[in-house]
Design an enzyme around this catalytic site. Structure first.
Site, PDB file in Angstrom:
ATOM      1  N   TYR A   1       0.856  -1.183   0.000  1.00  0.00           N
ATOM      2  CA  TYR A   1       0.000   0.000   0.000  1.00  0.00           C
ATOM      3  C   TYR A   1       0.895   1.237   0.000  1.00  0.00           C
ATOM      4  CZ  TYR A   1      -3.901  -3.057   1.400  1.00  0.00           C
ATOM      5  OH  TYR A   1      -4.869  -4.029   1.461  1.00  0.00           O
TER       6      TYR A   1
ATOM      7  N   PHE B   1      -1.934  -7.090   1.880  1.00  0.00           N
ATOM      8  CA  PHE B   1      -3.315  -6.775   2.235  1.00  0.00           C
ATOM      9  C   PHE B   1      -3.498  -6.235   3.651  1.00  0.00           C
ATOM     10  CE2 PHE B   1      -3.675  -9.968  -1.143  1.00  0.00           C
ATOM     11  CZ  PHE B   1      -4.453  -9.285  -2.066  1.00  0.00           C
TER      12      PHE B   1
END
Length: 313
Positions: free
Chosen positions: A146, A157
């Protein structure tokens, strides 16, 4: 397929870690602390919890050592990989020419990029530090970290507690909710999954802030391909969960005669409705307090029962 007996309702949060306010490692517990239930008088549930606590202590030890290595600000990638089991099965990998060039690139980016590089150095190998090679039971393959402030923590995730849960993880939770009948959790820290054998591996391990794929094709893919190939060659019966085309491209590295592969669309907001929702790849608690990874997308059990330690606290 016959339904499993009903159990008391839990939230998905019951299957996630409740992290401390700070990820501050503690000293590793001695190996002798893990003893048989019969010898120690522990119930099976107590034994599972004790083993999970030992795994957390091991992960936090690795985190502490990585923080120490990174504290000088100029640590090489090979110095940041601490976990002995991975060093044993990947001998010299981070000293190969491609890896040395990757190290130079990442170091230059951290020093000269006009924007931050994520995750911080001590978390680059967090997936390998929380899931030692000898503990791997399943692999969930992501893409790159991310790229928002505070999001990347080195696990595909996963985001730290206190960070807004990204849409992909929200959709993963929704699919679990559909299978488990439980409420959505308040955070997205998946570290407890990792310490119990789920290797949450991105194919690229660093990224520039707000620039997805900015560190793609710089050498990380060769390193993580080596991780996947090593798992395939040296282990058997591993469940590989491949969401989306990028992850499914790694099938070429996996011996399908030895391992189990589950495929579906990616859980992102753009593709979840194209085959992720309804894939029913679930982590399903059963009466034995083990977990089975199963696919019932075709109303049939595609995998044999696959045992995990309990994800409950």
């Amino acid at each position: 397929m016959a339904p499993f007996p009903p159990t008391a309702q839990k939230t998905i949060a019951d299957f996630l870690i409740r992290p401390a306010k700070r990820l501050r490692p503690s000293a590793p517990a001695p190996a002798s602390a893990s003893v048989s239930s019969s010898a120690s008088g522990l119930t099976p549930d107590q034994r599972r919890r004790a083993d999970t606590n030992l795994a957390l202590a091991r992960a936090r030890r690795n985190l502490r050592l990585a923080e120490s290595k990174a504290s000088g600000g100029a640590a090489k990638l090979e110095e940041l990989l601490i976990e002995e089991t991975w060093l044993e099965v990947l001998p010299g990998e981070l000293r190969k020419p491609y890896a040395l060039e990757l190290c130079r690139f990442v170091s230059h980016e951290r020093l000269h990029s006009p924007v931050p590089v994520y995750p911080p150095p001590h978390l680059v190998f967090h997936a390998l530090h929380t899931t030692p090679f000898d503990c791997v039971k399943a692999v969930i393959i992501g893409q790159d970290p991310y790229h928002g402030p505070g999001q990347a923590m080195g696990l595909s995730f996963s985001v730290p507690e206190g960070i807004k849960i990204p849409s992909s993880l929200v959709n993963i939770f929704k699919e679990l909710q559909k299978d488990l009948g439980c409420t959505l959790p308040p955070h997205g820290n998946l570290e407890r999954w990792a310490v119990q054998g789920v290797l949450m591996l991105n194919t690229v391990l660093t990224v520039r802030e707000h620039q997805a794929n900015s560190h793609a094709k710089k050498g990380w893919e060769q390193f993580t391909d080596s991780v996947i190939k090593t798992i395939s060659q040296k282990k058997s019966g591993i469940v590989f969960i491949l969401w989306g085309n990028s992850a499914q491209a790694k099938i070429r590295l996996i011996d399908e005669t030895k391992h189990h592969i589950l495929k579906s669309a990616h859980p992102s907001g753009l593709s979840a409705n194209r085959g992720f929702f309804g894939c029913r790849f679930v982590f399903l608690p059963v009466k034995t307090n083990f977990l089975q990874i199963v696919s019932v997308s075709k109303k049939s059990l595609l995998l044999r029962s696959y045992t995990f330690k309990s994800w409950e606290n």
